[in-house]
Design an enzyme around this catalytic site. Structure first.
Site, PDB file in Angstrom:
ATOM      1  N   HIS A 266     -32.609   5.993 -11.045  1.00  0.00           N
ATOM      2  CA  HIS A 266     -31.952   7.237 -10.650  1.00  0.00           C
ATOM      3  C   HIS A 266     -30.511   6.961 -10.214  1.00  0.00           C
ATOM      4  O   HIS A 266     -29.564   7.592 -10.697  1.00  0.00           O
ATOM      5  CB  HIS A 266     -32.745   7.886  -9.506  1.00  0.00           C
ATOM      6  CG  HIS A 266     -32.199   9.207  -9.062  1.00  0.00           C
ATOM      7  ND1 HIS A 266     -32.690  10.405  -9.538  1.00  0.00           N
ATOM      8  CD2 HIS A 266     -31.200   9.533  -8.202  1.00  0.00           C
ATOM      9  CE1 HIS A 266     -32.012  11.401  -8.985  1.00  0.00           C
ATOM     10  NE2 HIS A 266     -31.098  10.897  -8.170  1.00  0.00           N
ATOM     11  N   GLU A 267     -30.349   5.999  -9.339  1.00  0.00           N
ATOM     12  CA  GLU A 267     -29.004   5.700  -8.834  1.00  0.00           C
ATOM     13  C   GLU A 267     -28.133   5.073  -9.916  1.00  0.00           C
ATOM     14  O   GLU A 267     -26.920   5.290  -9.946  1.00  0.00           O
ATOM     15  CB  GLU A 267     -29.076   4.800  -7.592  1.00  0.00           C
ATOM     16  CG  GLU A 267     -29.909   5.369  -6.426  1.00  0.00           C
ATOM     17  CD  GLU A 267     -29.543   6.800  -6.014  1.00  0.00           C
ATOM     18  OE1 GLU A 267     -28.393   7.218  -6.263  1.00  0.00           O
ATOM     19  OE2 GLU A 267     -30.422   7.498  -5.461  1.00  0.00           O
ATOM     20  N   HIS A 270     -26.541   7.909 -11.714  1.00  0.00           N
ATOM     21  CA  HIS A 270     -25.351   8.401 -11.001  1.00  0.00           C
ATOM     22  C   HIS A 270     -24.169   7.445 -11.220  1.00  0.00           C
ATOM     23  O   HIS A 270     -23.038   7.860 -11.448  1.00  0.00           O
ATOM     24  CB  HIS A 270     -25.636   8.493  -9.502  1.00  0.00           C
ATOM     25  CG  HIS A 270     -26.422   9.709  -9.094  1.00  0.00           C
ATOM     26  ND1 HIS A 270     -25.992  10.987  -9.352  1.00  0.00           N
ATOM     27  CD2 HIS A 270     -27.600   9.849  -8.419  1.00  0.00           C
ATOM     28  CE1 HIS A 270     -26.886  11.862  -8.858  1.00  0.00           C
ATOM     29  NE2 HIS A 270     -27.866  11.193  -8.303  1.00  0.00           N
ATOM     30  N   GLU A 296     -26.402  15.181 -10.952  1.00  0.00           N
ATOM     31  CA  GLU A 296     -27.845  14.985 -10.909  1.00  0.00           C
ATOM     32  C   GLU A 296     -28.429  14.917 -12.325  1.00  0.00           C
ATOM     33  O   GLU A 296     -29.420  14.230 -12.568  1.00  0.00           O
ATOM     34  CB  GLU A 296     -28.484  16.108 -10.086  1.00  0.00           C
ATOM     35  CG  GLU A 296     -29.893  15.850  -9.626  1.00  0.00           C
ATOM     36  CD  GLU A 296     -30.050  14.669  -8.668  1.00  0.00           C
ATOM     37  OE1 GLU A 296     -29.030  14.106  -8.215  1.00  0.00           O
ATOM     38  OE2 GLU A 296     -31.199  14.285  -8.400  1.00  0.00           O
TER      39      GLU A 296
HETATM   40 ZN    ZN Z   1     -29.543  12.060  -7.299  1.00  0.00          ZN
END
Ligand code: ZN
Length: 502
Positions: A266-267, A270, A296
């Protein structure tokens, strides 16, 4: 003063603000990773001082004078040129801050940490009453803030801070359509006889191996460790210090593989966005994402659409088995794939799956709109929360700690933030749908461990565009369609239909 000279000074000034912002980001990163407990008071002082400087720069009347010179000049003739976009966005944030009275800003800053403190206490004790008076105060302050910002819908005024240009009516329509499709899918999954063996994810996974495997996968996806690093924090986050320095964090637990691994993915999502922005535009709106929802979208795309897909694990599972022979030695790819994609209604947003996640968000979106409009008195929040959980997910929390006290967003005054999570999921699916159509053998590339095709496409279509377009417009340009729930629903149906044999 010529428009060109005014523009140059504007850019110099926003770059100074960005430099201050980067210093703040670094201090915050340090606070959440390596700072010893004794540093708390000093750090609070440093951050408050820099925040004051930053606010002073952002509200300097000189910005208004410079904007007045450059606006309406031929320099901004082409509305999607870097000059026009930068001026548009500088004007937007300048006006936002100029409309807020200093006393109100200070009051919110004063109440937020106290409210957060009482929220944490209330959550620990499972006693909503401990937080209620502070939430009431915060809702009142945010309503005041919304009134200062715009004469229109108060919710939209706050939403605009996170998702510029978005309107809650449009979002409500999109979300209602999404819910209508998710409810029967969830019911069908619940009926399925196929039950994943979740215990395989809770075996022993050594922390050091988890870290090195996570780094190996991050690098394979395109995360540049020369311009970033991976550390540990209580709540995973990513932080951009500059174009050459994007940091991510995760947390490890020895008996939990998926928590830390998917937090890393997830990171990484980003961070790939941040590492892929135009470095020449750094410190200006053209070097920044257009909204939180778009940010997101990148994290969700890499975490879920890539990292929870079968082709991805066809490539990485043999390696995972090598790294964790005790935990995964006799586990089949299919059993593992089903376990990491387990779907079940739950009370907890953070631990929920791809199918139910958006239902958790829809509940929060409805409630925060009603809190702000005054339709829902704060005292009635716990009951309203429980009612919606029963209605959307068929579950009722046994106590408020598992109910309306689980998220800290409202305690800090973050109203209008939640919908950006689901917008992210919708955008991610639209982008992925499009890139799959354009790159015919994407699944085959993943199977080979090659993610360059996807990353290159995203860089060109999204990352390098910065804030040139509003998020909804950027989606429309990249995919040919305005924000739409269709692709997400189709992908979920396709994937979970196959997984659960429905
Ligand atoms: Zn996030």
């Amino acid at each position: 003063m010529t428009p060109q000279a005014a523009y140059d000074e504007l850019i110099r000034r926003v770059r100074e603000q960005a430099t201050l912002g980067a210093c703040i980001a670094l201090l915050e990163w340090d606070e959440l990773t390596y700072m010893p407990p004794g540093g708390v008071a000093g750090r609070a002082q440093q951050l408050a001082y820099l925040a004051g400087l930053e606010h002073g720069k952002a509200t300097d009347p000189r910005l208004g004078e410079l904007l007045a010179v450059v606006e309406g000049s031929p320099l901004l003739h082409e509305p999607t040129s870097a000059e026009a976009v930068n001026v548009r966005e500088i004007r937007r944030s300048y006006m936002r801050l100029a409309r807020l009275p200093r006393t109100l800003v200070e009051e919110v800053a004063r109440v937020a940490p106290v409210s957060q403190h009482h929220w944490a206490m209330a959550r620990q004790e499972g006693d909503f009453e401990l937080w209620r008076p502070w939430l009431e105060k915060m809702v009142a302050l945010k309503r005041q803030e919304a009134q200062c910002l715009s004469a229109n819908d108060p919710y939209d005024a706050l939403l605009d801070d996170y998702e510029p240009g978005a309107r809650s009516d449009d979002i409500a329509r999109l979300f209602a359509a999404l819910r209508q499709e998710l409810t029967p899918l969830l019911a069908a999954i619940a009926q399925s006889r196929k039950k994943p063996r979740l215990a395989i994810l809770r075996r022993h996974y050594s922390l050091e191996q988890q870290r090195s495997f996570g780094m190996e996968v991050a690098a394979a996806l395109g995360f540049d460790f020369q311009r970033g690093r991976l550390d540990t924090a209580v709540h995973p986050f990513s932080s951009r210090i500059g174009p050459g320095d994007c940091r991510i964090t995760t947390r490890y637990s020895p008996n939990q593989f998926s928590d830390s691994f998917f937090a890393i993915l997830h990171e990484v999502g980003h961070a790939l966005y941040e590492q892929g922005l135009d470095p020449a535009a750094d410190g200006t709106p053209m070097g920044e994402p257009p909204s939180l929802g778009m940010h997101e979208a990148q994290s969700r795309l890499w975490e879920n659409l890539v990292g929870r897909s079968l082709p991805f694990w066809k490539h990485f599972f043999p390696r995972a088995r090598q790294v964790f022979p005790e935990a995964l030695g006799e586990v089949s790819l299919n059993a593992f794939y089903l376990a990491i994609n387990h779907v079940a209604p739950s009370l907890n947003r953070v631990q929920s799956d791809e199918v139910t996640y958006n239902l958790h968000i829809l509940i929060r979106f409805e409630l925060e709109k009603d809190l702000l409009s005054g339709d829902l008195p704060v005292a009635d929040l716990p009951a309203a929360w429980n009612r919606l959980y029963q209605k959307y997910l068929g579950l009722t929390p046994g106590n408020d700690a598992d109910g309306c006290l689980q998220d800290g967003h409202w305690s800090e005054g973050m109203f209008g933030y939640f919908p950006t999570y689901t917008l992210g999921n919708l955008f991610a699916a639209q982008l992925f749908d499009r890139v799959r159509a354009e790159i015919g053998n994407l699944a085959e590339q993943f199977h080979q461990g090659d993610f360059r095709g996807l990353l290159t496409w995203l860089r060109r279509q999204i990352y390098l565009q910065g804030s040139r377009y509003r998020a909804g417009k950027l989606i429309e340009i990249a995919t040919g369609k305005p924000p739409d729930h269709g692709p997400l629903v189709r992908m979920l149906r396709e994937k979970y239909g196959e997984l659960y044999g429905i």
